[in-house]
Design an enzyme around this catalytic site. Structure first.
Site, PDB file in Angstrom:
ATOM      1  N   ASN A  91      10.015   4.265   2.869  1.00 47.74           N
ATOM      2  CA  ASN A  91       9.757   3.919   4.361  1.00 47.74           C
ATOM      3  C   ASN A  91      11.072   3.009   4.593  1.00 47.74           C
ATOM      4  O   ASN A  91      11.844   2.501   3.594  1.00 47.74           O
ATOM      5  CB  ASN A  91       8.542   2.853   4.361  1.00 47.74           C
ATOM      6  CG  ASN A  91       7.153   3.468   4.177  1.00 47.74           C
ATOM      7  OD1 ASN A  91       7.071   3.879   2.934  1.00 47.74           O
ATOM      8  ND2 ASN A  91       6.247   3.623   5.126  1.00 47.74           N
ATOM      9  N   HIS A 116       6.393   4.396  12.647  1.00 44.46           N
ATOM     10  CA  HIS A 116       6.410   4.498  11.224  1.00 44.46           C
ATOM     11  C   HIS A 116       7.330   5.482  10.556  1.00 44.46           C
ATOM     12  O   HIS A 116       7.121   6.709  10.649  1.00 44.46           O
ATOM     13  CB  HIS A 116       4.852   4.627  10.765  1.00 44.46           C
ATOM     14  CG  HIS A 116       4.955   4.902   9.055  1.00 44.46           C
ATOM     15  ND1 HIS A 116       3.819   3.966   8.457  1.00 44.46           N
ATOM     16  CD2 HIS A 116       5.509   5.696   8.235  1.00 44.46           C
ATOM     17  CE1 HIS A 116       4.167   4.124   7.301  1.00 44.46           C
ATOM     18  NE2 HIS A 116       4.946   5.138   7.015  1.00 44.46           N
ATOM     19  N   HIS A 137      10.212   6.925   7.714  1.00 45.04           N
ATOM     20  CA  HIS A 137      10.841   7.274   6.350  1.00 45.04           C
ATOM     21  C   HIS A 137      12.502   7.305   6.480  1.00 45.04           C
ATOM     22  O   HIS A 137      12.616   7.913   7.546  1.00 45.04           O
ATOM     23  CB  HIS A 137      10.290   8.174   5.762  1.00 45.04           C
ATOM     24  CG  HIS A 137       8.645   7.787   5.097  1.00 45.04           C
ATOM     25  ND1 HIS A 137       8.313   7.787   3.922  1.00 45.04           N
ATOM     26  CD2 HIS A 137       7.534   7.562   5.788  1.00 45.04           C
ATOM     27  CE1 HIS A 137       7.005   7.526   3.967  1.00 45.04           C
ATOM     28  NE2 HIS A 137       6.532   7.312   5.086  1.00 45.04           N
ATOM     29  N   ARG A 178       0.928  -1.164   0.047  1.00 48.30           N
ATOM     30  CA  ARG A 178       0.095   0.019  -0.164  1.00 48.30           C
ATOM     31  C   ARG A 178       0.829   1.292  -0.038  1.00 48.30           C
ATOM     32  O   ARG A 178       0.923   2.028  -0.971  1.00 48.30           O
ATOM     33  CB  ARG A 178      -1.077   0.060   1.333  1.00 48.30           C
ATOM     34  CG  ARG A 178      -2.068   0.940   1.119  1.00 48.30           C
ATOM     35  CD  ARG A 178      -1.767   2.527   1.313  1.00 48.30           C
ATOM     36  NE  ARG A 178      -1.207   2.523   2.899  1.00 48.30           N
ATOM     37  CZ  ARG A 178      -0.836   3.802   3.277  1.00 48.30           C
ATOM     38  NH1 ARG A 178      -0.730   4.846   2.422  1.00 48.30           N
ATOM     39  NH2 ARG A 178      -0.409   3.877   4.377  1.00 48.30           N
ATOM     40  N   ASP A 179       1.483   1.589   1.074  1.00 51.02           N
ATOM     41  CA  ASP A 179       2.422   2.685   1.258  1.00 51.02           C
ATOM     42  C   ASP A 179       3.629   2.811   0.187  1.00 51.02           C
ATOM     43  O   ASP A 179       4.049   3.764  -0.430  1.00 51.02           O
ATOM     44  CB  ASP A 179       2.740   2.739   2.611  1.00 51.02           C
ATOM     45  CG  ASP A 179       3.248   4.300   3.207  1.00 51.02           C
ATOM     46  OD1 ASP A 179       2.941   5.281   2.026  1.00 51.02           O
ATOM     47  OD2 ASP A 179       3.571   4.608   4.146  1.00 51.02           O
ATOM     48  N   CYS A 221       5.255   9.712   0.212  1.00 50.24           N
ATOM     49  CA  CYS A 221       3.822  10.090   0.232  1.00 50.24           C
ATOM     50  C   CYS A 221       3.541  11.189  -0.868  1.00 50.24           C
ATOM     51  O   CYS A 221       4.459  12.209  -1.059  1.00 50.24           O
ATOM     52  CB  CYS A 221       3.554  10.992   1.604  1.00 50.24           C
ATOM     53  SG  CYS A 221       2.014  11.572   1.954  1.00 50.24           S
TER      54      CYS A 221
END
Length: 299
Positions: A249, A207, A209, A17-18, A240
């Site tokens: 990430n 989370h 990056h 997803r991300d 993003c």
């Protein structure tokens, strides 16, 4: 002096997803499902598999329903839902785990979903209550928890206030994100120490990056703060679409390698994880940058 290290850590894979959402190369649906399946074979038990967002804004996720139907097992398959329409689509596909998200920064939130932070929160509260009545696992993703590309440094109290509102609403998990990869280990330790103290009954996930190469250091700092759950992305994929300059990430394989070297269990097979990255690599628009992935096989 002994380090504050857990015996095991939970990895929440966000690559499908991300990791893929911002890649301009349209990855075919069968490749996505193969990627997800390969990650599960490697031992991933929790994963963000897709997102019910507008294909106009995130075309990579236009096949969300097909992905959900193809990935039908008992592990925690999380779908991201930005609004009421996204939640309704997730429910129509019988999804059992849903992620909602709000940026601590008002400006980021407006750029992302055209609502202020407060408006988003107020819209989500009754939705969360409805999801919990249906016994759906609810994950709240807290964006721009350290820095915002528009507003700069974010006040810790603002992060805590938003997290508290979500906890009061009944969410199961808080995923607290360094969205643009500007946090340092001191900031990570301080924020997650406070969150861990304030919300002991809520699953807390970090989370990070790797925009400035500090993601692994931030993972270690969060470990020291008592955090045992981390969002990671196979191959270090990500970025993003509403946060200019944010790179991928932190790579799943780099985090897992570091943890295993420290004697911390993840339940993940690194060789199988590397195979999953090899599967998706030819379909990406940029090279895989994770360190472990490029180590010689003998390593």
């Amino acid at each position: 002096m002994r380090m504050n290290l857990p015996k095991e850590v939970a990895i929440i894979e966000v690559g499908p997803r991300d990791g893929l959402q911002n890649d301009p190369s349209m990855v075919p649906t069968p490749i996505k499902t193969e990627f997800i399946t390969a990650l599960k074979r490697a031992g991933i038990k929790e994963m963000e598999i897709t997102s019910f967002v507008s294909p106009k804004w995130v075309p990579q996720m236009k096949d969300a329903s097909e992905i959900v139907r193809a990935i039908n097992d008992s592990s925690r398959n999380i779908v991201l839902t930005p609004n009421r329409k996204g939640v309704d689509l997730a429910l129509s596909e019988d999804c059992k785990a849903v992620a909602v998200f709000v940026g601590v920064s008002n400006t980021f939130n407006m750029k992302n979903i055209n609502k202020t932070t407060l408006d988003s929160l107020n819209e989500l509260k009754p939705i969360i209550a409805e999801l919990k009545e249906k016994n759906i696992f609810v994950r709240a993703c807290i964006s721009t928890s350290f820095y915002c590309p528009y507003e700069g440094k974010i006040a810790v109290d603002d992060v805590i206030s938003l997290c508290s509102a979500f906890v009061d609403s009944g969410v199961d998990e808080l995923s607290v994100a360094d969205t643009i990869g500007m946090a340092n280990p001191k900031e990570s330790f301080e924020l997650f120490s406070r969150l861990n103290e304030l919300f002991p009954q809520t699953l807390l996930t970090a989370h990070f990056h790797d925009t400035r190469g500090m993601a692994l250091a931030n993972v270690f700092a969060a470990l020291q703060a008592g955090i045992h759950r981390f969002d990671t992305s196979a191959g270090g994929l990500g970025g993003c679409p509403f946060a200019k300059g944010a790179t991928g990430n932190v790579a799943t394989e780099d985090v897992v390698f570091m943890l295993h070297q420290m004697g911390i269990s993840t339940g993940i097979d690194l060789n199988a994880l590397k195979d999953a990255v090899k599967l998706i690599e030819p379909h990406l628009s940029r090279p895989v940058e994770s360190k472990y992935y490029h180590l010689p096989e003998s390593e």
